[in-house]
Design a protein around this motif. Sequence first.
Motif: not given
Length: 161
Positions: A77-102
């Motif tokens: 009743p008094y709690i909500r969850v905010a799913n915020m899309v702020g990450q491009r893809g996920i980190r993999t072995g060959r990814s360049t740089g962190p997936p975060v998108r400020y």
Amino acid sequence: MEPATIRYVRGDATAPQGKGVKVIAHVCNDLGGWGKGFVLALSRRWPEPEAAFRRWHRERAENDFGLGAVQVVQVEPYIRVANMVGQRGIRTGRSTGPPVRYGAIDSALAALAGHSLALGASVHMPRIGCGLAGGRWELVEPLVTARLVDQGVPVTVYDHD
């Protein structure tokens, strides 16, 4: 008048402290993946945020799913969850740089401010974008301050023991 600030506490962001309506905010990726990090703690408490996120991603051709979008899911009743899309893809072995998108986190926080003010809610979060997304809190914190705190939304950040 004192400018509002972020309150830092030790504890579990899935058990937000305080009175009134509370929104738990966290960062998701744009692949529809939900299986590591803070989301596991959310799913242990409530099935709704994961189910809603997966449905939102599955039906993305007909909705606003994408970087910078936010989905608010009521879990109690008094709690909500905010799913915020702020990450491009996920980190993999060959990814360049962190997936975060400020920029996406900034947009999502701006949208979250509107939801929170309409509900008269406080916002509770771990150090969003700084776990698996690979972001740096010194870059995220000013976004939280500008988009939420400076708009009059009380924010509590939880550091897990």
